[in-house]
Design a protein around this motif. Structure first.
Motif, PDB file in Angstrom:
ATOM      1  N   LEU A 125     -35.853 -60.468   2.060  1.00 57.81           N
ATOM      2  CA  LEU A 125     -35.163 -59.334   2.441  1.00 57.81           C
ATOM      3  C   LEU A 125     -36.025 -57.986   2.271  1.00 57.81           C
ATOM      4  CD1 LEU A 125     -32.512 -57.997   3.404  1.00 57.81           C
ATOM      5  CD2 LEU A 125     -32.243 -57.640   0.940  1.00 57.81           C
ATOM      6  N   VAL A 126     -36.856 -57.858   1.183  1.00 60.76           N
ATOM      7  CA  VAL A 126     -37.538 -56.595   1.060  1.00 60.76           C
ATOM      8  C   VAL A 126     -38.878 -56.826   1.953  1.00 60.76           C
ATOM      9  CG1 VAL A 126     -38.743 -55.730  -0.781  1.00 60.76           C
ATOM     10  CG2 VAL A 126     -36.557 -56.440  -1.520  1.00 60.76           C
ATOM     11  N   VAL A 127     -39.433 -57.784   2.051  1.00 62.25           N
ATOM     12  CA  VAL A 127     -40.601 -57.969   3.003  1.00 62.25           C
ATOM     13  C   VAL A 127     -40.040 -57.474   4.404  1.00 62.25           C
ATOM     14  CG1 VAL A 127     -42.367 -59.377   4.346  1.00 62.25           C
ATOM     15  CG2 VAL A 127     -41.961 -59.487   1.560  1.00 62.25           C
ATOM     16  N   VAL A 128     -39.122 -58.039   4.926  1.00 63.31           N
ATOM     17  CA  VAL A 128     -38.642 -57.655   6.283  1.00 63.31           C
ATOM     18  C   VAL A 128     -38.097 -56.283   6.480  1.00 63.31           C
ATOM     19  CG1 VAL A 128     -36.851 -58.160   7.878  1.00 63.31           C
ATOM     20  CG2 VAL A 128     -38.130 -59.962   7.001  1.00 63.31           C
ATOM     21  N   SER A 129     -37.484 -55.775   5.377  1.00 63.44           N
ATOM     22  CA  SER A 129     -36.917 -54.518   5.465  1.00 63.44           C
ATOM     23  C   SER A 129     -38.162 -53.324   5.303  1.00 63.44           C
ATOM     24  CB  SER A 129     -36.167 -54.042   4.362  1.00 63.44           C
ATOM     25  OG  SER A 129     -34.785 -54.872   4.422  1.00 63.44           O
ATOM     26  N   ALA A 130     -39.269 -53.914   4.513  1.00 64.23           N
ATOM     27  CA  ALA A 130     -40.563 -52.885   4.302  1.00 64.23           C
ATOM     28  C   ALA A 130     -41.354 -53.053   5.645  1.00 64.23           C
ATOM     29  CB  ALA A 130     -41.269 -53.683   3.060  1.00 64.23           C
ATOM     30  N   ILE A 131     -41.399 -53.981   6.218  1.00 67.03           N
ATOM     31  CA  ILE A 131     -41.884 -53.943   7.694  1.00 67.03           C
ATOM     32  C   ILE A 131     -41.386 -53.109   8.784  1.00 67.03           C
ATOM     33  CG2 ILE A 131     -42.546 -55.402   9.542  1.00 67.03           C
ATOM     34  CD1 ILE A 131     -43.130 -57.857   7.573  1.00 67.03           C
ATOM     35  N   PHE A 132     -39.887 -53.377   8.650  1.00 65.00           N
ATOM     36  CA  PHE A 132     -39.104 -52.498   9.413  1.00 65.00           C
ATOM     37  C   PHE A 132     -39.286 -50.878   9.063  1.00 65.00           C
ATOM     38  CE2 PHE A 132     -35.173 -50.184  10.573  1.00 65.00           C
ATOM     39  CZ  PHE A 132     -35.108 -50.286  11.867  1.00 65.00           C
ATOM     40  N   ILE A 133     -39.244 -50.491   7.993  1.00 57.33           N
ATOM     41  CA  ILE A 133     -39.320 -49.050   7.224  1.00 57.33           C
ATOM     42  C   ILE A 133     -40.960 -48.598   7.789  1.00 57.33           C
ATOM     43  CG2 ILE A 133     -39.684 -47.616   5.302  1.00 57.33           C
ATOM     44  CD1 ILE A 133     -37.359 -49.604   4.293  1.00 57.33           C
ATOM     45  N   ALA A 134     -41.712 -49.443   7.532  1.00 57.63           N
ATOM     46  CA  ALA A 134     -43.351 -49.081   7.992  1.00 57.63           C
ATOM     47  C   ALA A 134     -43.555 -48.777   9.479  1.00 57.63           C
ATOM     48  CB  ALA A 134     -44.291 -49.978   7.425  1.00 57.63           C
ATOM     49  N   CYS A 135     -42.828 -49.681  10.290  1.00 56.10           N
ATOM     50  CA  CYS A 135     -43.020 -49.697  11.656  1.00 56.10           C
ATOM     51  C   CYS A 135     -42.000 -48.632  12.398  1.00 56.10           C
ATOM     52  CB  CYS A 135     -42.642 -50.945  12.353  1.00 56.10           C
ATOM     53  SG  CYS A 135     -43.860 -52.275  11.745  1.00 56.10           S
ATOM     54  N   LEU A 136     -41.023 -48.315  11.566  1.00 62.49           N
ATOM     55  CA  LEU A 136     -40.220 -47.049  12.050  1.00 62.49           C
ATOM     56  C   LEU A 136     -40.689 -45.951  11.804  1.00 62.49           C
ATOM     57  CD1 LEU A 136     -37.495 -46.604  13.561  1.00 62.49           C
ATOM     58  CD2 LEU A 136     -36.297 -46.717  11.546  1.00 62.49           C
ATOM     59  N   ALA A 137     -41.587 -45.724  10.693  1.00 61.74           N
ATOM     60  CA  ALA A 137     -42.198 -44.614  10.239  1.00 61.74           C
ATOM     61  C   ALA A 137     -42.834 -43.649  11.499  1.00 61.74           C
ATOM     62  CB  ALA A 137     -42.896 -44.655   9.171  1.00 61.74           C
ATOM     63  N   PRO A 138     -43.465 -44.262  12.345  1.00 60.50           N
ATOM     64  CA  PRO A 138     -44.415 -43.504  13.326  1.00 60.50           C
ATOM     65  C   PRO A 138     -43.048 -42.636  14.100  1.00 60.50           C
ATOM     66  CG  PRO A 138     -45.505 -45.542  13.221  1.00 60.50           C
ATOM     67  CD  PRO A 138     -44.077 -45.427  12.534  1.00 60.50           C
ATOM     68  N   THR A 139     -42.165 -43.306  14.442  1.00 60.12           N
ATOM     69  CA  THR A 139     -40.950 -42.796  15.214  1.00 60.12           C
ATOM     70  C   THR A 139     -40.449 -41.508  14.578  1.00 60.12           C
ATOM     71  OG1 THR A 139     -40.403 -44.706  16.287  1.00 60.12           O
ATOM     72  CG2 THR A 139     -38.771 -42.981  16.419  1.00 60.12           C
ATOM     73  N   ILE A 140     -40.358 -41.651  13.299  1.00 64.96           N
ATOM     74  CA  ILE A 140     -39.552 -40.650  12.384  1.00 64.96           C
ATOM     75  C   ILE A 140     -40.437 -39.523  12.466  1.00 64.96           C
ATOM     76  CG2 ILE A 140     -38.889 -39.951  10.018  1.00 64.96           C
ATOM     77  CD1 ILE A 140     -36.675 -41.824  11.682  1.00 64.96           C
ATOM     78  N   VAL A 141     -41.940 -39.794  12.152  1.00 64.40           N
ATOM     79  CA  VAL A 141     -42.837 -38.658  11.937  1.00 64.40           C
ATOM     80  C   VAL A 141     -42.841 -37.899  13.397  1.00 64.40           C
ATOM     81  CG1 VAL A 141     -45.219 -38.304  12.002  1.00 64.40           C
ATOM     82  CG2 VAL A 141     -44.319 -39.861  10.296  1.00 64.40           C
ATOM     83  N   LYS A 142     -42.841 -38.509  14.380  1.00 62.72           N
ATOM     84  CA  LYS A 142     -42.887 -37.960  15.765  1.00 62.72           C
ATOM     85  C   LYS A 142     -41.793 -37.083  15.993  1.00 62.72           C
ATOM     86  CE  LYS A 142     -41.120 -39.693  19.323  1.00 62.72           C
ATOM     87  NZ  LYS A 142     -40.471 -40.104  20.597  1.00 62.72           N
ATOM     88  N   LEU A 143     -40.435 -37.544  15.774  1.00 65.12           N
ATOM     89  CA  LEU A 143     -39.148 -36.658  16.003  1.00 65.12           C
ATOM     90  C   LEU A 143     -39.354 -35.451  14.988  1.00 65.12           C
ATOM     91  CD1 LEU A 143     -36.520 -39.457  15.908  1.00 65.12           C
ATOM     92  CD2 LEU A 143     -37.525 -38.072  18.123  1.00 65.12           C
ATOM     93  N   THR A 144     -39.836 -35.742  13.783  1.00 62.00           N
ATOM     94  CA  THR A 144     -39.673 -34.666  12.880  1.00 62.00           C
ATOM     95  C   THR A 144     -40.610 -33.471  13.178  1.00 62.00           C
ATOM     96  OG1 THR A 144     -39.303 -36.132  10.992  1.00 62.00           O
ATOM     97  CG2 THR A 144     -40.217 -33.952  10.372  1.00 62.00           C
ATOM     98  N   GLY A 145     -42.088 -34.135  13.718  1.00 69.23           N
ATOM     99  CA  GLY A 145     -43.255 -33.357  14.262  1.00 69.23           C
ATOM    100  C   GLY A 145     -42.460 -32.416  15.396  1.00 69.23           C
ATOM    101  N   VAL A 146     -41.808 -33.023  16.458  1.00 68.52           N
ATOM    102  CA  VAL A 146     -41.483 -32.415  17.465  1.00 68.52           C
ATOM    103  C   VAL A 146     -40.404 -31.064  17.032  1.00 68.52           C
ATOM    104  CG1 VAL A 146     -40.000 -32.295  19.630  1.00 68.52           C
ATOM    105  CG2 VAL A 146     -41.799 -34.154  19.169  1.00 68.52           C
ATOM    106  N   ALA A 147     -39.490 -31.479  16.072  1.00 68.74           N
ATOM    107  CA  ALA A 147     -38.627 -30.262  15.597  1.00 68.74           C
ATOM    108  C   ALA A 147     -39.257 -29.217  14.878  1.00 68.74           C
ATOM    109  CB  ALA A 147     -37.457 -31.092  14.532  1.00 68.74           C
ATOM    110  N   PHE A 148     -40.370 -29.520  14.402  1.00 65.04           N
ATOM    111  CA  PHE A 148     -40.887 -28.460  13.869  1.00 65.04           C
ATOM    112  C   PHE A 148     -42.103 -27.917  14.409  1.00 65.04           C
ATOM    113  CE2 PHE A 148     -38.631 -30.560  10.122  1.00 65.04           C
ATOM    114  CZ  PHE A 148     -37.871 -29.547   9.686  1.00 65.04           C
ATOM    115  N   VAL A 149     -43.016 -28.456  15.118  1.00 61.99           N
ATOM    116  CA  VAL A 149     -43.968 -28.128  16.123  1.00 61.99           C
ATOM    117  C   VAL A 149     -43.562 -27.995  17.467  1.00 61.99           C
ATOM    118  CG1 VAL A 149     -46.372 -28.514  16.437  1.00 61.99           C
ATOM    119  CG2 VAL A 149     -45.602 -29.206  14.315  1.00 61.99           C
TER     120      VAL A 149
END
Length: 159
Positions: free
Chosen positions: A73-97
């Motif tokens: 469970l933790v491995v699958v969730s960690a993979i999901f979190i790591a792979c979702l991070a670029p999307t969150i970074v992009k959305l946050t970047g667009v909001a502030f830049v």
């Protein structure tokens, strides 16, 4: 042709800004944070339950099985979190830049980040199959039985 959209009579740019912050920044960020918190809490709880059960019984297999489930469970969730991070970074970047927006000077950078985000989300889904296959004996047996059934084709004669 059907068009869907929102129309504001007064100050449409203000409505779009609020809509952007809610749908493209707040909701994904809250969801991402919730996934991280729930994964952490679940992992800790499963670890504590395993310890408690292990101390109450002499059967070591129960706690080993629970440990494997918690790790998977933790491995699958960690993979999901790591792979979702670029999307969150992009959305946050667009909001502030603002230059990362569709009409900004860094739109090309935003598109590269967007492609990396799509690739990482696809990678997450693909890697999950390998994680399940490696960590779950029941999943492995099911996959092998499916492949055995597929390889046994009936003798059919075609005229």
């Amino acid at each position: 042709m059907t068009l869907l959209g929102a129309h504001a009579r007064v100050n449409p740019s203000d409505v779009n800004a609020v809509s952007f912050y809610v749908t493209d920044l707040m909701l994904p960020s809250v969801t991402f944070t919730t996934i991280i918190a729930c994964t952490t809490i679940t992992g800790i709880q499963l670890h504590q339950i395993g310890k408690t059960r292990k101390s109450m019984t002499s059967d070591k297999n129960i706690s080993n099985k629970e440990k494997k489930v918690a790790v998977m469970l933790v491995v699958v969730s960690a993979i999901f979190i790591a792979c979702l991070a670029p999307t969150i970074v992009k959305l946050t970047g667009v909001a502030f830049v603002t230059e990362l927006s569709v009409f900004g000077d860094y739109f090309d950078v935003a598109m590269v980040i967007n492609e990396i985000s799509c690739l990482s989300e696809t990678l997450s889904s693909s890697v999950n199959l390998l994680v399940y296959y490696k960590m779950s004996s029941k999943y492995r047996r099911t996959v092998k039985s499916i492949s055995n059934v597929k390889n046994k084709t009936p003798n059919v004669k075609y005229n």
